[in-house]
Design a protein around this motif. Structure first.
Motif, PDB file in Angstrom:
ATOM      1  N   ALA A  68      20.889  30.791  54.389  1.00 23.63           N
ATOM      2  CA  ALA A  68      20.653  32.370  54.259  1.00 23.63           C
ATOM      3  C   ALA A  68      21.787  32.783  53.292  1.00 23.63           C
ATOM      4  O   ALA A  68      21.587  33.581  52.396  1.00 23.63           O
ATOM      5  CB  ALA A  68      20.295  33.075  55.365  1.00 23.63           C
ATOM      6  N   GLY A  89      21.786  31.479  49.918  1.00 20.91           N
ATOM      7  CA  GLY A  89      20.915  32.037  48.998  1.00 20.91           C
ATOM      8  C   GLY A  89      21.083  33.201  48.526  1.00 20.91           C
ATOM      9  O   GLY A  89      20.722  33.696  47.681  1.00 20.91           O
ATOM     10  N   LEU A 123      21.521  34.767  44.962  1.00 18.08           N
ATOM     11  CA  LEU A 123      20.788  35.880  44.443  1.00 18.08           C
ATOM     12  C   LEU A 123      21.624  36.794  43.824  1.00 18.08           C
ATOM     13  O   LEU A 123      21.264  37.485  42.666  1.00 18.08           O
ATOM     14  CB  LEU A 123      19.892  36.325  45.479  1.00 18.08           C
ATOM     15  N   THR A 126      14.328  37.135  42.083  1.00 20.59           N
ATOM     16  CA  THR A 126      14.423  37.163  43.550  1.00 20.59           C
ATOM     17  C   THR A 126      13.321  36.060  44.153  1.00 20.59           C
ATOM     18  O   THR A 126      13.648  35.336  44.950  1.00 20.59           O
ATOM     19  CB  THR A 126      13.982  38.453  44.170  1.00 20.59           C
ATOM     20  N   GLY A 186      14.712  32.797  45.903  1.00 20.20           N
ATOM     21  CA  GLY A 186      14.018  32.746  47.298  1.00 20.20           C
ATOM     22  C   GLY A 186      13.441  31.224  47.461  1.00 20.20           C
ATOM     23  O   GLY A 186      13.706  30.747  48.207  1.00 20.20           O
ATOM     24  N   THR A 239      15.888  28.567  47.677  1.00 19.19           N
ATOM     25  CA  THR A 239      16.463  28.460  49.089  1.00 19.19           C
ATOM     26  C   THR A 239      15.509  27.910  49.952  1.00 19.19           C
ATOM     27  O   THR A 239      16.110  26.867  50.805  1.00 19.19           O
ATOM     28  CB  THR A 239      16.838  30.056  49.458  1.00 19.19           C
ATOM     29  N   LEU A 240      14.304  28.050  49.990  1.00 15.45           N
ATOM     30  CA  LEU A 240      13.515  27.619  50.713  1.00 15.45           C
ATOM     31  C   LEU A 240      13.396  26.062  50.604  1.00 15.45           C
ATOM     32  O   LEU A 240      13.356  25.288  51.482  1.00 15.45           O
ATOM     33  CB  LEU A 240      11.997  28.051  50.810  1.00 15.45           C
ATOM     34  N   SER A 279      21.611  29.035  41.754  1.00 11.22           N
ATOM     35  CA  SER A 279      21.078  28.370  42.957  1.00 11.22           C
ATOM     36  C   SER A 279      21.635  26.842  43.236  1.00 11.22           C
ATOM     37  O   SER A 279      21.897  26.570  44.220  1.00 11.22           O
ATOM     38  CB  SER A 279      19.464  28.486  42.759  1.00 11.22           C
TER      39      SER A 279
END
Length: 127
Positions: A3, A6, A10, A46, A50, A53-54, A114
């Motif tokens: 997190a 991530g 971001l 975003t 996001g 990141t997942l 990322s």
């Protein structure tokens, strides 16, 4: 940890995209276009980071080589992400090549941020 990475991705993505967007808008480098504005850029940046990141979190759990696999996935997703921009030129009468090219270029900073942040290439800076 994921997190935090991530969040770093971001933060850098938004910073770079805002900088690029500000230069383009302030210098009027392209014709005005409704999608070339801060709110949609913020939302889609975003969403993209996001999602990245997942995906990276899932790869860490299920892949023997999460970094290498993520790099390949990120490159493919980046290339596929240009399709909606191209579609704008086909289906949106207000779309012109200049603004759509800028929209496409705005996909690159989040992809790079990322890849770097999520794979830990920035770990010496983020802990």
């Amino acid at each position: 940890m994921i997190a935090k990475r991530g969040g770093v991705a971001l933060g850098f993505s938004l910073l770079l995209n805002y900088l690029l967007l500000t230069v383009v808008l302030q210098l009027q480098l392209v014709a005005p276009y409704e999608h070339l504005a801060y709110p949609p850029v913020t939302v889609w940046t975003t969403v993209g980071v996001g999602g990245a990141t997942l995906v990276y979190a899932a790869l860490q759990r299920w892949s023997e080589t999460p970094d290498a696999t993520f790099l390949r996935v990120a490159v493919v997703v980046l290339l596929v992400s240009f399709i909606p921009d191209i579609a704008l030129l086909v289906f949106d009468e207000a779309a012109t090549v200049g603004p759509v090219t800028v929209l496409a270029l705005l996909h690159i900073p989040p992809a790079v941020a990322s890849i770097i942040a999520l794979t830990g290439k920035l770990s010496k800076f983020t802990g």
